[in-house]
Design a protein around this motif. Sequence first.
Motif, PDB file in Angstrom:
ATOM      1  N   GLN A   4      -5.826  -0.153 -11.014  1.00 13.53           N
ATOM      2  CA  GLN A   4      -4.672   0.735 -11.153  1.00 13.53           C
ATOM      3  C   GLN A   4      -4.023   0.828  -9.785  1.00 13.53           C
ATOM      4  O   GLN A   4      -4.716   0.802  -8.754  1.00 13.53           O
ATOM      5  N   TYR A   5      -2.690   0.909  -9.788  1.00 11.87           N
ATOM      6  CA  TYR A   5      -1.986   0.925  -8.505  1.00 11.87           C
ATOM      7  C   TYR A   5      -0.654   1.636  -8.676  1.00 11.87           C
ATOM      8  O   TYR A   5      -0.122   1.740  -9.782  1.00 11.87           O
ATOM      9  N   GLU A   6      -0.110   2.099  -7.532  1.00 15.54           N
ATOM     10  CA  GLU A   6       1.199   2.745  -7.549  1.00 15.54           C
ATOM     11  C   GLU A   6       2.254   1.774  -8.035  1.00 15.54           C
ATOM     12  O   GLU A   6       2.152   0.568  -7.815  1.00 15.54           O
ATOM     13  N   ASP A   7       3.279   2.309  -8.658  1.00 16.29           N
ATOM     14  CA  ASP A   7       4.361   1.498  -9.197  1.00 16.29           C
ATOM     15  C   ASP A   7       5.115   0.814  -8.057  1.00 16.29           C
ATOM     16  O   ASP A   7       5.693   1.468  -7.204  1.00 16.29           O
ATOM     17  N   ASN A   8       5.081  -0.526  -8.039  1.00 14.09           N
ATOM     18  CA  ASN A   8       5.872  -1.283  -7.072  1.00 14.09           C
ATOM     19  C   ASN A   8       6.803  -2.256  -7.789  1.00 14.09           C
ATOM     20  O   ASN A   8       7.413  -3.111  -7.165  1.00 14.09           O
TER      21      ASN A   8
END
Length: 182
Positions: A170-174
């Motif tokens: 999971q990761y920040e929206d880029n």
Amino acid sequence: FFLRQRITPSNVEKRAREVMTAPLAEQKPAAGDGTATAKPGDCALQSGGTYELENVGSRAVLEVPVYSQSNGALLDQWKSNAGANQRWVAKAAGPYWTFANMSSRKLLDNPRASRVAGVQMDQWQANQAENQDWIVLSVGDGSCKIISQTSGLLLDVDKGSSVDGAAIIQYEDNDGPNQHWR
């Protein structure tokens, strides 16, 4: 500093209604299944439909490695081979979705409801917890983002890798193609 909109039931329900009426991506149902009925040009899911979740950047699919049946088995990507470990049954849960693996019958899970970017996703038996709920939103280019209900972080192929076995995190929206799914 980064400001992030808090995901609340009211704004999720509003966005879910927008998603259901907006033209979206072509949904690719799993081969030979016949239960998925998404229309061409639409990535809306049918509750009970079986799907392969293909990453736009890598063109590989979300899978449970080596057909693991274990709670906590870490998820990765692999070229599609139409195996049951690469097929997911989508189920509507209010404005959210759950994804159960066809092989293990366990759900796509955000381990321990983590809010930390970079944590690898796993599978876990269904437990009606929010860390197994996902928001599916249109990107507008024919693909979708899959967002953890607990963290607000996106399902992501680690470092945009196209290698078989790359971790699903999971990761920040880029807005990268490694965060877009069809």
